[in-house]
Design an enzyme around this catalytic site. Structure first.
Site, PDB file in Angstrom:
ATOM      1  N   VAL A 206      11.634   9.518  -4.577  1.00 37.14           N
ATOM      2  CA  VAL A 206      11.339  10.404  -3.843  1.00 37.14           C
ATOM      3  C   VAL A 206      11.937   9.683  -2.670  1.00 37.14           C
ATOM      4  CG1 VAL A 206       8.931  11.483  -4.401  1.00 37.14           C
ATOM      5  CG2 VAL A 206       9.273   9.222  -2.821  1.00 37.14           C
TER       6      VAL A 206
ATOM      7  N   TYR B 151       3.687  -0.533   7.067  1.00 35.84           N
ATOM      8  CA  TYR B 151       3.136   0.479   5.702  1.00 35.84           C
ATOM      9  C   TYR B 151       2.160   0.790   7.256  1.00 35.84           C
ATOM     10  CZ  TYR B 151      -0.299   1.872   2.343  1.00 35.84           C
ATOM     11  OH  TYR B 151      -1.280   2.614   1.026  1.00 35.84           O
TER      12      TYR B 151
ATOM     13  N   THR C   1      -6.392   0.593  -7.891  1.00 37.05           N
ATOM     14  CA  THR C   1      -5.671   1.766  -8.317  1.00 37.05           C
ATOM     15  C   THR C   1      -4.669   0.122  -8.487  1.00 37.05           C
ATOM     16  OG1 THR C   1      -3.895   1.845  -6.920  1.00 37.05           O
ATOM     17  CG2 THR C   1      -5.496   3.298  -7.389  1.00 37.05           C
TER      18      THR C   1
ATOM     19  N   ARG D  75       8.168   7.372 -10.223  1.00 36.99           N
ATOM     20  CA  ARG D  75       9.132   7.445 -10.107  1.00 36.99           C
ATOM     21  C   ARG D  75       9.553   7.046 -11.647  1.00 36.99           C
ATOM     22  NH1 ARG D  75      10.660   1.981  -8.746  1.00 36.99           N
ATOM     23  NH2 ARG D  75       8.572   1.473  -9.172  1.00 36.99           N
TER      24      ARG D  75
ATOM     25  N   VAL E 108      -8.762   1.190  -2.612  1.00 39.69           N
ATOM     26  CA  VAL E 108      -8.602   1.976  -3.939  1.00 39.69           C
ATOM     27  C   VAL E 108      -8.508   1.507  -5.249  1.00 39.69           C
ATOM     28  CG1 VAL E 108      -8.852   4.194  -4.736  1.00 39.69           C
ATOM     29  CG2 VAL E 108      -8.627   3.947  -2.236  1.00 39.69           C
TER      30      VAL E 108
ATOM     31  N   LYS F 137       2.049   5.606   7.604  1.00 37.15           N
ATOM     32  CA  LYS F 137       0.838   6.523   7.021  1.00 37.15           C
ATOM     33  C   LYS F 137       0.535   7.154   9.227  1.00 37.15           C
ATOM     34  CE  LYS F 137       1.009   5.050   3.092  1.00 37.15           C
ATOM     35  NZ  LYS F 137       0.493   6.420   2.050  1.00 37.15           N
TER      36      LYS F 137
ATOM     37  N   SER G 257      -0.492   7.413 -11.908  1.00 34.60           N
ATOM     38  CA  SER G 257      -1.507   6.664 -12.152  1.00 34.60           C
ATOM     39  C   SER G 257      -1.779   6.281 -10.699  1.00 34.60           C
ATOM     40  CB  SER G 257      -0.918   4.752 -12.044  1.00 34.60           C
ATOM     41  OG  SER G 257      -0.300   4.267 -10.730  1.00 34.60           O
TER      42      SER G 257
HETATM   43  N1  LIG Z   1      -4.544   1.985  -3.194  1.00 36.89           N
HETATM   44  C1  LIG Z   1      -5.331   1.761  -2.178  1.00 36.89           C
HETATM   45  O1  LIG Z   1      -6.302   0.891  -1.644  1.00 36.89           O
HETATM   46  C2  LIG Z   1      -4.981   2.911  -1.214  1.00 36.89           C
HETATM   47  C3  LIG Z   1      -5.210   3.109   0.145  1.00 36.89           C
HETATM   48  C4  LIG Z   1      -4.828   3.710   0.795  1.00 36.89           C
HETATM   49  C5  LIG Z   1      -3.240   4.722   0.610  1.00 36.89           C
HETATM   50  N2  LIG Z   1      -3.381   4.932  -0.683  1.00 36.89           N
HETATM   51  C6  LIG Z   1      -2.521   5.743  -0.817  1.00 36.89           C
HETATM   52  O2  LIG Z   1      -2.088   6.608  -2.355  1.00 36.89           O
HETATM   53  C7  LIG Z   1      -1.193   6.605  -2.664  1.00 36.89           C
HETATM   54  C8  LIG Z   1      -1.243   6.582  -3.867  1.00 36.89           C
HETATM   55  O3  LIG Z   1      -1.206   4.600  -4.367  1.00 36.89           O
HETATM   56  P1  LIG Z   1      -2.146   4.343  -5.611  1.00 36.89           P
HETATM   57  O4  LIG Z   1      -3.151   3.723  -4.725  1.00 36.89           O
HETATM   58  O5  LIG Z   1      -2.688   5.300  -6.162  1.00 36.89           O
HETATM   59  O6  LIG Z   1      -1.259   3.338  -6.140  1.00 36.89           O
HETATM   60  P2  LIG Z   1      -0.325   3.577  -7.630  1.00 36.89           P
HETATM   61  O7  LIG Z   1      -1.266   3.645  -8.703  1.00 36.89           O
HETATM   62  O8  LIG Z   1       0.830   2.355  -7.695  1.00 36.89           O
HETATM   63  O9  LIG Z   1      -0.036   5.096  -8.004  1.00 36.89           O
HETATM   64  C9  LIG Z   1       1.433   4.964  -6.791  1.00 36.89           C
HETATM   65  C10 LIG Z   1       2.573   5.790  -7.962  1.00 36.89           C
HETATM   66  O10 LIG Z   1       3.421   6.561  -7.033  1.00 36.89           O
HETATM   67  C11 LIG Z   1       5.179   6.551  -7.411  1.00 36.89           C
HETATM   68  N3  LIG Z   1       6.005   6.262  -6.714  1.00 36.89           N
HETATM   69  C12 LIG Z   1       5.759   4.803  -5.691  1.00 36.89           C
HETATM   70  N4  LIG Z   1       7.153   4.792  -5.424  1.00 36.89           N
HETATM   71  C13 LIG Z   1       7.839   6.403  -5.986  1.00 36.89           C
HETATM   72  C14 LIG Z   1       9.097   6.706  -5.167  1.00 36.89           C
HETATM   73  N5  LIG Z   1       9.946   5.823  -4.840  1.00 36.89           N
HETATM   74  N6  LIG Z   1       9.197   7.871  -5.739  1.00 36.89           N
HETATM   75  C15 LIG Z   1       8.880   8.198  -6.904  1.00 36.89           C
HETATM   76  N7  LIG Z   1       7.123   7.687  -6.969  1.00 36.89           N
HETATM   77  C16 LIG Z   1       6.896   6.511  -6.619  1.00 36.89           C
HETATM   78  C17 LIG Z   1       4.320   5.616  -8.036  1.00 36.89           C
HETATM   79  O11 LIG Z   1       5.517   5.976  -9.372  1.00 36.89           O
HETATM   80  P3  LIG Z   1       5.983   4.470 -10.461  1.00 36.89           P
HETATM   81  O12 LIG Z   1       4.764   3.766 -10.810  1.00 36.89           O
HETATM   82  O13 LIG Z   1       7.137   4.878 -11.256  1.00 36.89           O
HETATM   83  O14 LIG Z   1       6.810   3.903  -9.413  1.00 36.89           O
HETATM   84  C18 LIG Z   1       2.421   5.721  -8.815  1.00 36.89           C
HETATM   85  O15 LIG Z   1       2.695   7.049  -9.983  1.00 36.89           O
HETATM   86  C19 LIG Z   1      -0.206   5.664  -1.865  1.00 36.89           C
HETATM   87  O16 LIG Z   1       0.623   6.602  -1.166  1.00 36.89           O
HETATM   88  C20 LIG Z   1      -0.500   4.856  -1.072  1.00 36.89           C
HETATM   89  O17 LIG Z   1       0.124   4.246   0.079  1.00 36.89           O
HETATM   90  C21 LIG Z   1      -3.728   3.922  -1.842  1.00 36.89           C
END
Ligand SMILES: NC(=O)c1ccc[n+]([C@@H]2O[C@H](COP(=O)([O-])OP(=O)(O)OC[C@H]3O[C@@H](n4cnc5c(N)ncnc54)[C@H](OP(=O)(O)O)[C@@H]3O)[C@@H](O)[C@H]2O)c1
Length: 241
Positions: free
Chosen positions: A62, A157, A192, A36, A190, A161, A14
């Protein structure tokens, strides 16, 4: 069947990871996608295959060393090469310092930082082979704007990071001359599932799009071997840096 170019994307079920997987597919990369929860990952992988991309999915946590090895072995077995590694899986759990639960502390460090280190270790021989061919193997590590500025309540977090940014810098010093380039992506909010908890205060439509972040990977794929981009920050209009 061996691929011309191949990538691994974690957290690809996602949000940002799925958007990056789409860009890699459009750019002609065969892919192993990992996340996951198997059903959610499978649905995302089916969508990617429907777009005509060559994709295998491997459900993996992971934070487990053996799961990481399983992803890398399955990738090597199916595609035989690795040109791009996207370490994107991540989680954030807020708590004030006095309330930090050890289990959640370990989980956040393991998923957000330790897994990235283990993926590099287990992928290094394939990345070196690709770099030996074209001098432009690429590793993208999803950090956060919290990896540039510490955040109250999201302190663990933020620390993890920041670790991702520091690790990325170290890898560029260690591997850059060998043709393995690393970039840390540092986005603010973002739109999400991860930011659902905040959408009451910051409307989704005012958040950065996952595709904005993914487009930066397209750019990175097209930079010459002479150019390393250590990090990219993404902020919302008017947001203080
Ligand atoms: N959204 C924001 O505002 C934002 C801002 C800065 C950085 N980020 C970073 O962007 C990255 C992606 O996040 P996102 O915003 O796209 O959120 P997201 O849509 O919730 O996606 C997170 C992804 O990571 C997977 N994941 C989580 N825990 C896991 C584990 N233990 N093993 C394998 N996969 C795992 C999830 O799979 P499952 O759903 O199956 O757990 C999902 O595919 C993350 O590193 C987050 O910290 C996000």
């Amino acid at each position: 069947m061996p691929a011309q170019r191949a990538a691994i994307v974690t957290g690809a079920s996602s949000g940002i990871g799925l958007a990056i997987a789409k860009v890699l597919g459009q750019e002609g990369y065969a892919m192993t996608v990992a996340a996951r929860r198997p059903e959610k990952l499978e649905a995302a992988a089916e969508g990617l295959v429907a777009e005509g991309f060559q994709v295998q999915s491997v459900a993996a946590n992971v934070s487990e060393e053996d799961d990481i090895k399983r992803v890398v072995d399955a990738h090597r077995e199916r595609f035989g090469r690795l040109d791009v590694l996207v370490n994107n899986a991540g989680v954030g759990v807020g708590a004030s310092v006095g309330d930090i639960a050890t289990k959640r502390l370990d989980m956040q460090l393991d998923i957000n930082l330790r897994s990235i280190i283990l993926f590099y270790r287990d992928c290094i021989s394939m990345l070196r082979d690709a770099a030996g061919e074209h001098k432009s193997a690429l590793v993208v590590n999803t950090s956060s704007i919290s990896g540039k500025h510490g955040e109250a309540w999201l302190s663990v977090y933020s620390a993890a990071k920041h670790g991702v940014v520091g690790w990325t810098e170290a890898m560029n010093k260690e591997l850059g001359k060998d043709g393995i380039k690393s970039t840390a992506l540092c986005p603010a909010f973002v739109d999400t599932p991860m930011t659902d908890f905040v959408k009451e205060h910051v409307p989704a439509e005012e958040m950065i799009r996952p595709e904005d972040v993914a487009e930066s990977v397209r750019f990175l794929l097209h930079t010459s071997a002479a150019c390393v981009v250590p990090e990219i920050m993404f902020v919302r209009p008017g947001e203080a840096l």
